[in-house]
Design an enzyme around this catalytic site. Structure first.
Site, PDB file in Angstrom:
ATOM      1  N   HIS A  23       0.841  -1.207   0.000  1.00 38.73           N
ATOM      2  CA  HIS A  23       0.000   0.000   0.000  1.00 38.73           C
ATOM      3  C   HIS A  23       0.875   1.255   0.000  1.00 38.73           C
ATOM      4  CE1 HIS A  23      -2.948  -2.733   2.333  1.00 38.73           C
ATOM      5  NE2 HIS A  23      -3.479  -2.545   1.143  1.00 38.73           N
ATOM      6  N   SER A  60      -2.736  -7.690   3.107  1.00 44.55           N
ATOM      7  CA  SER A  60      -3.003  -7.547   4.546  1.00 44.55           C
ATOM      8  C   SER A  60      -3.319  -8.912   5.150  1.00 44.55           C
ATOM      9  CB  SER A  60      -4.187  -6.607   4.775  1.00 44.55           C
ATOM     10  OG  SER A  60      -3.903  -5.328   4.270  1.00 44.55           O
ATOM     11  N   LYS A  88     -17.036  -6.513   7.131  1.00 47.31           N
ATOM     12  CA  LYS A  88     -15.805  -7.184   6.701  1.00 47.31           C
ATOM     13  C   LYS A  88     -15.029  -7.727   7.904  1.00 47.31           C
ATOM     14  CE  LYS A  88     -14.435  -5.712   2.098  1.00 47.31           C
ATOM     15  NZ  LYS A  88     -13.288  -5.377   1.241  1.00 47.31           N
ATOM     16  N   ARG A 105      -2.088  -6.478  -8.406  1.00 51.34           N
ATOM     17  CA  ARG A 105      -0.906  -7.293  -8.077  1.00 51.34           C
ATOM     18  C   ARG A 105      -0.686  -8.390  -9.104  1.00 51.34           C
ATOM     19  NH1 ARG A 105      -3.044  -8.427  -2.174  1.00 51.34           N
ATOM     20  NH2 ARG A 105      -4.802  -8.710  -3.551  1.00 51.34           N
TER      21      ARG A 105
HETATM   22  O1  PNS Z   1      -8.666  -3.054   0.325  1.00 56.74           O
HETATM   23  P1  PNS Z   1      -9.887  -3.661  -0.307  1.00 56.74           P
HETATM   24  O2  PNS Z   1     -10.659  -4.458   0.727  1.00 56.74           O
HETATM   25  O3  PNS Z   1      -9.561  -4.469  -1.532  1.00 56.74           O
HETATM   26  O4  PNS Z   1     -10.835  -2.444  -0.774  1.00 56.74           O
HETATM   27  C1  PNS Z   1     -12.090  -2.679  -1.335  1.00 56.74           C
HETATM   28  C2  PNS Z   1     -12.913  -1.391  -1.471  1.00 56.74           C
HETATM   29  C3  PNS Z   1     -12.953  -0.644  -0.165  1.00 56.74           C
HETATM   30  C4  PNS Z   1     -12.307  -0.502  -2.536  1.00 56.74           C
HETATM   31  C5  PNS Z   1     -14.344  -1.808  -1.928  1.00 56.74           C
HETATM   32  O5  PNS Z   1     -14.818  -2.852  -1.111  1.00 56.74           O
HETATM   33  C6  PNS Z   1     -15.346  -0.658  -1.879  1.00 56.74           C
HETATM   34  O6  PNS Z   1     -15.276   0.267  -2.648  1.00 56.74           O
HETATM   35  N1  PNS Z   1     -16.283  -0.743  -0.915  1.00 56.74           N
HETATM   36  C7  PNS Z   1     -17.306   0.260  -0.689  1.00 56.74           C
HETATM   37  C8  PNS Z   1     -18.679  -0.187  -1.231  1.00 56.74           C
HETATM   38  C9  PNS Z   1     -18.701  -0.024  -2.739  1.00 56.74           C
HETATM   39  O7  PNS Z   1     -18.694   1.073  -3.238  1.00 56.74           O
HETATM   40  N2  PNS Z   1     -18.693  -1.172  -3.469  1.00 56.74           N
HETATM   41  C10 PNS Z   1     -18.536  -1.165  -4.917  1.00 56.74           C
HETATM   42  C11 PNS Z   1     -19.811  -1.101  -5.655  1.00 56.74           C
HETATM   43  S1  PNS Z   1     -20.689  -2.624  -5.571  1.00 56.74           S
END
Ligand code: PNS
Length: 169
Positions: free
Chosen positions: A17, A128, A41, A90
């Site tokens: 990150h 993570s 989560k 990645r």
């Molecule tokens: O670090 P991550 O867990 O891969 O991040 C995922 C994240 C936070 C980018 C994603 O889960 C997200 O945007 N969540 C908020 C809800 C949302 O907008 N979902 C996408 C549309 S369905």
């Protein structure tokens, strides 16, 4: 001014990150690192702890701001007037989910574009989840996270695995 949002769970933040944040901060005028506040989560660290760790390790970057958000990412991007979402790729295994996320967000608001940066090769394996797996067994996480965060991560596992008054069988 070009403002971008780099969203994620950051549970906890890793060298992968940090690499993304440093590289993104060179591309845009302001980078908002946004921590998802989503108890569904089941994160190990509270949103406050994740924000605090991110603030600490990005204090050398003047155009980086740390925040958190609830709900939809696209709504938050619009709220803070960010026209760019930055995500890291990645490996090919990330691609399907990331493509779906980017396309969904663009359907909802075509003014917000997603830009993908490929993770630096040295961190391509890192997540993570890996950090948590190794830390939960007391393993060495010095290759994964900055030294100043290590103790906090081990400490969290000490608390989680040995809550006060719990008996070990
Ligand atoms: O670090 P991550 O867990 O891969 O991040 C995922 C994240 C936070 C980018 C994603 O889960 C997200 O945007 N969540 C908020 C809800 C949302 O907008 N979902 C996408 C549309 S369905």
């Amino acid at each position: 001014m070009k403002r971008a949002i780099y969203p994620g769970s950051f549970d906890p933040v890793t060298f992968g990150h940090i690499d993304m944040i440093e590289r993104s901060a060179k591309i845009v005028d302001e980078l908002v690192v946004a921590v998802l506040n989503n108890s569904a989560k089941n994160p190990l660290f509270s949103v406050k702890e994740r924000v605090s760790m991110l603030e600490e390790i990005t204090s050398h970057l003047p155009n980086v701001k740390i925040t958190f958000f609830d709900g939809l990412l696209i709504d938050y991007a619009r709220k803070i007037d960010a026209a760019i979402i930055i995500r890291g790729l990645r490996a090919i295994t990330d691609f399907e989910y990331e493509l779906q996320l980017a396309q969904t967000n663009r359907i909802v608001d075509s003014r917000v574009d997603t830009i993908f940066l490929t993770t630096s090769l040295e961190y391509a394996y890192l997540s993570s989840t890996i950090v948590k797996e190794v830390a939960s067994y007391g393993g060495d996480i010095s290759h994964f996270v900055p030294e100043q965060l290590m103790e906090r991560i081990y400490q969290k596992y000490a608390e989680v695995q040995n809550p006060k008054g719990a008996q070990n069988f």
